[in-house]
Design a protein around this motif. Structure first.
Motif, PDB file in Angstrom:
ATOM      1  N   SER A 295       6.016  14.016 -34.787  1.00 39.81           N
ATOM      2  CA  SER A 295       4.666  14.926 -34.953  1.00 39.81           C
ATOM      3  C   SER A 295       4.739  15.362 -36.218  1.00 39.81           C
ATOM      4  CB  SER A 295       4.336  16.415 -33.979  1.00 39.81           C
ATOM      5  OG  SER A 295       3.079  17.321 -34.386  1.00 39.81           O
ATOM      6  N   ASN A 296       6.250  16.402 -36.851  1.00 42.45           N
ATOM      7  CA  ASN A 296       6.482  16.959 -37.830  1.00 42.45           C
ATOM      8  C   ASN A 296       6.672  15.951 -39.219  1.00 42.45           C
ATOM      9  OD1 ASN A 296       6.877  19.222 -36.261  1.00 42.45           O
ATOM     10  ND2 ASN A 296       8.704  19.704 -36.491  1.00 42.45           N
ATOM     11  N   VAL A 297       6.953  14.582 -38.612  1.00 39.30           N
ATOM     12  CA  VAL A 297       7.123  13.416 -39.540  1.00 39.30           C
ATOM     13  C   VAL A 297       5.759  13.488 -40.042  1.00 39.30           C
ATOM     14  CG1 VAL A 297       8.116  11.270 -39.993  1.00 39.30           C
ATOM     15  CG2 VAL A 297       9.305  12.914 -38.617  1.00 39.30           C
ATOM     16  N   VAL A 298       5.493  12.783 -39.191  1.00 39.79           N
ATOM     17  CA  VAL A 298       3.746  12.140 -38.735  1.00 39.79           C
ATOM     18  C   VAL A 298       2.667  13.718 -40.295  1.00 39.79           C
ATOM     19  CG1 VAL A 298       1.417  11.855 -38.658  1.00 39.79           C
ATOM     20  CG2 VAL A 298       3.336  11.165 -37.660  1.00 39.79           C
ATOM     21  N   ILE A 299       3.259  14.694 -40.091  1.00 44.63           N
ATOM     22  CA  ILE A 299       2.918  15.597 -40.681  1.00 44.63           C
ATOM     23  C   ILE A 299       3.310  15.769 -42.180  1.00 44.63           C
ATOM     24  CG2 ILE A 299       2.164  18.530 -41.403  1.00 44.63           C
ATOM     25  CD1 ILE A 299       1.964  18.550 -38.198  1.00 44.63           C
ATOM     26  N   MET A 300       4.604  15.779 -42.514  1.00 46.26           N
ATOM     27  CA  MET A 300       5.219  15.280 -43.937  1.00 46.26           C
ATOM     28  C   MET A 300       4.441  14.399 -44.484  1.00 46.26           C
ATOM     29  SD  MET A 300       8.742  17.039 -42.832  1.00 46.26           S
ATOM     30  CE  MET A 300       9.495  16.359 -44.078  1.00 46.26           C
TER      31      MET A 300
ATOM     32  N   THR B 171      10.831  15.422 -24.970  1.00 46.96           N
ATOM     33  CA  THR B 171      10.255  16.901 -26.180  1.00 46.96           C
ATOM     34  C   THR B 171      10.628  16.797 -27.534  1.00 46.96           C
ATOM     35  OG1 THR B 171      10.377  18.393 -24.321  1.00 46.96           O
ATOM     36  CG2 THR B 171      10.603  19.532 -26.114  1.00 46.96           C
ATOM     37  N   TYR B 172      12.088  16.279 -27.533  1.00 44.81           N
ATOM     38  CA  TYR B 172      12.517  16.623 -29.372  1.00 44.81           C
ATOM     39  C   TYR B 172      11.339  15.259 -29.941  1.00 44.81           C
ATOM     40  CZ  TYR B 172      15.468  14.306 -32.944  1.00 44.81           C
ATOM     41  OH  TYR B 172      15.980  13.655 -34.101  1.00 44.81           O
ATOM     42  N   PHE B 173      11.285  14.147 -29.353  1.00 41.75           N
ATOM     43  CA  PHE B 173      10.193  12.670 -30.303  1.00 41.75           C
ATOM     44  C   PHE B 173       9.020  13.439 -30.048  1.00 41.75           C
ATOM     45  CE2 PHE B 173      14.245  10.754 -28.525  1.00 41.75           C
ATOM     46  CZ  PHE B 173      14.618   9.878 -30.099  1.00 41.75           C
ATOM     47  N   ASP B 174       8.555  13.952 -29.129  1.00 37.56           N
ATOM     48  CA  ASP B 174       7.499  14.705 -29.537  1.00 37.56           C
ATOM     49  C   ASP B 174       6.875  15.899 -30.746  1.00 37.56           C
ATOM     50  OD1 ASP B 174       5.853  13.146 -27.492  1.00 37.56           O
ATOM     51  OD2 ASP B 174       5.919  14.397 -25.557  1.00 37.56           O
ATOM     52  N   GLU B 175       7.741  16.359 -30.631  1.00 38.93           N
ATOM     53  CA  GLU B 175       8.190  17.383 -32.233  1.00 38.93           C
ATOM     54  C   GLU B 175       8.309  16.917 -33.204  1.00 38.93           C
ATOM     55  OE1 GLU B 175      10.984  20.426 -30.657  1.00 38.93           O
ATOM     56  OE2 GLU B 175       9.937  21.483 -29.201  1.00 38.93           O
ATOM     57  N   ASN B 176       8.797  16.116 -33.363  1.00 41.31           N
ATOM     58  CA  ASN B 176       9.489  15.395 -34.821  1.00 41.31           C
ATOM     59  C   ASN B 176       8.871  14.300 -34.670  1.00 41.31           C
ATOM     60  OD1 ASN B 176      12.414  17.101 -35.840  1.00 41.31           O
ATOM     61  ND2 ASN B 176      12.922  16.408 -33.158  1.00 41.31           N
TER      62      ASN B 176
END
Length: 142
Positions: free
Chosen positions: A110-115, A103-108
């Motif tokens: 995704s966030n890092v790719v968007i940034m 869950t941690y890796f999926d969320e982060n």
């Protein structure tokens, strides 16, 4: 004939015992703290980057040997007894379930790719997070 049958049964039990030990071992993966990205990202999951028995980090730059134990199909108590924390020996572990780590890796990721798409310099962070997630899945299953 009885001897051969007995030998065969013993071999079957021995082989099944070996394979169950291997499957238990494959349910734990120990990673360095840095594998979860920078402390500003991973701190809410892992806690501080210094030893957990200290109220703050050292004023001089120092590497703390903090490792993350990702586990699956084991209880927290079993994992903690396998990988005990020792202030005396400066051995520090943080324990994270397989589900929480994914869950941690999926969320982060995704966030890092968007940034990154928005123009923020992310360097190799997206690839490192993806590689760690893949390593966890490879070792502990999907």
């Amino acid at each position: 004939m009885k001897f051969i049958l007995c030998l065969f049964i013993c071999c079957v039990f021995f082989i099944s015992g070996c394979s169950s030990n291997n499957s238990n071992q494959s349910q734990v993966l120990v990673l360095p703290y840095s594998a979860f990205g920078p402390p500003s990202m991973s701190g809410s999951l892992l806690g501080v980057e210094w030893f957990q028995w200290q109220s703050h980090g050292d004023s001089r730059p120092r590497k703390y040997d903090v490792n993350i134990v990702v586990y699956r199909d084991s209880s927290f108590e079993e994992v903690k007894s396998q990988y005990p924390i020792s202030e005396k020996n400066e051995i520090d572990y943080r324990y994270v379930t397989y589900v929480d780590s994914i869950t941690y890796f999926d969320e982060n990721i995704s966030n890092v790719v968007i940034m990154e798409q928005e123009g923020y310099p992310m360097g190799t962070l997206p690839d490192r997070l993806k590689a760690t997630k893949a390593q966890i899945i490879d070792k502990l299953g999907d």
